[in-house]
Design an enzyme around this catalytic site. Sequence first.
Site, mmCIF file in Angstrom:
data_model
loop_
_atom_site.group_PDB
_atom_site.id
_atom_site.type_symbol
_atom_site.label_atom_id
_atom_site.label_comp_id
_atom_site.label_asym_id
_atom_site.label_seq_id
_atom_site.Cartn_x
_atom_site.Cartn_y
_atom_site.Cartn_z
ATOM 1 N NE ARG A 50 -64.437 -42.674 0.626
ATOM 2 C CZ ARG A 50 -64.664 -42.765 1.941
ATOM 3 N NH1 ARG A 50 -63.848 -43.392 2.753
ATOM 4 N NH2 ARG A 50 -65.737 -42.213 2.465
ATOM 5 C CB ALA A 52 -65.735 -34.246 3.757
ATOM 6 C CD GLN A 177 -67.389 -44.798 -1.940
ATOM 7 O OE1 GLN A 177 -68.298 -45.492 -2.380
ATOM 8 N NE2 GLN A 177 -66.961 -43.715 -2.567
ATOM 9 C CG ASP A 218 -68.759 -35.151 0.891
ATOM 10 O OD1 ASP A 218 -69.586 -36.043 1.117
ATOM 11 O OD2 ASP A 218 -67.538 -35.360 0.740
ATOM 12 C CG ASN A 228 -73.152 -37.831 2.621
ATOM 13 O OD1 ASN A 228 -71.950 -37.678 2.837
ATOM 14 N ND2 ASN A 228 -73.772 -38.958 2.930
HETATM 15 O O1 MRU Z 1 -66.597 -40.010 -2.676
HETATM 16 P P1 MRU Z 1 -66.292 -40.169 -1.211
HETATM 17 O O2 MRU Z 1 -66.063 -41.590 -0.824
HETATM 18 O O3 MRU Z 1 -65.170 -39.249 -0.780
HETATM 19 O O4 MRU Z 1 -67.611 -39.673 -0.474
HETATM 20 C C1 MRU Z 1 -67.584 -39.561 0.918
HETATM 21 C C2 MRU Z 1 -68.893 -39.252 1.543
HETATM 22 O O5 MRU Z 1 -69.867 -39.001 0.883
HETATM 23 C C3 MRU Z 1 -68.913 -39.185 3.048
HETATM 24 O O6 MRU Z 1 -70.174 -39.503 3.523
HETATM 25 C C4 MRU Z 1 -68.562 -37.773 3.488
HETATM 26 O O7 MRU Z 1 -67.352 -37.352 2.906
HETATM 27 C C5 MRU Z 1 -68.457 -37.669 4.954
HETATM 28 S S1 MRU Z 1 -66.978 -38.418 5.553
HETATM 29 C C6 MRU Z 1 -66.946 -38.196 7.217
#
Ligand code: MRU
Length: 321
Positions: A50, A52, A177, A218, A228
């Site tokens: 997970r 982006a 996370q 994202d 995000n």
């Molecule tokens: O649902 P997730 O855990 O994939 O969400 C991730 C985020 O919101 C991060 O802040 C984003 O992807 C940036 S990662 C460098």
Amino acid sequence: MGDLEPHRIIRLERDAVVVLDQRRLPDAEVELRCETPEDVARAIHALAVRGAPAIGIAAAYGLALAARRGDDLDAAYAVLAGSRPTAVNLRWALDEMRPDPTPARAARIHDDEVDRCRRMARHAATLVPTAARVLTHCNAGALATGGYGTAVGAIRAAWEQGLVEHVWVDETRPLLQGARLTAWELDQLGIPHTVLVDAAAGALMARGRVDLVVTGADRIAGNGDTANKIGTYALGVLAARHAVPLVVVAPTTTLDPSLESGDGIPIEERDPAEVTARFPAVNPAFDVTPAELVHAIVTEEGVHRPPYTESLPRQLSRARP
Ligand code: MRU
């Protein structure tokens, strides 16, 4: 020390894409083998991998795996592209792979993303004041980018320059996370940190205990509106109320200049059971922070300031051939 090697996070082996299963962290370091593009798409959807940039890298390796297996590449592209809707890096990486779906090309995409992280971290560190108490949300560290990290990379670079006193880590409901992944990474890097429930951020700011908010993204629309992890918009409102700068750190592969504003960003709705299985629940995975709440956006090309329609790069990155 404490560095999470890129190949430990995601790699392509002869017959599988192998990811460090982020659902099991920090309790167990377990690898998940994905032997088909469908397996990779399932791993992305289930958040085994997970963040982006990391899902773009996983999809790139997934397409290389499909080519090696002799699969129908259009079908593999479609299943990988459909695994999650919000992060534009996924589609970007698949489009980069299409003309040359080889392991070497996917590895280059991976290397380039890590290199972008290191470059943007150096730029972002210039925005960190001395003895900074920095708050971050979700996980935008090495796990989320295939190595080094965006927001956590910036914190790390600033820490190495002696600028960071403490990191506040939003727990990040519902899948934690922050509490599970960001805290684990900061622990390995030896950076002092404290986890808080998401709802405590405002109280900390009101007491003057936060100097800077740093997050990843994202997808960033042409006007700087930033999608995000859900809760980032609330942080942006709180930060503005308390005159704390909110800085977004993201590679140019997260920019989507085809969208004029955040209104066009697709927001993933996840299973309500991730919130509660007992009562009806709503579970949007992301929100959009309007550009006016964002103090600066940092990419590998530098620090971009409002108005973002003028300052953000329009030319998107290309994977090196
Ligand atoms: O649902 P997730 O855990 O994939 O969400 C991730 C985020 O919101 C991060 O802040 C984003 O992807 C940036 S990662 C460098």
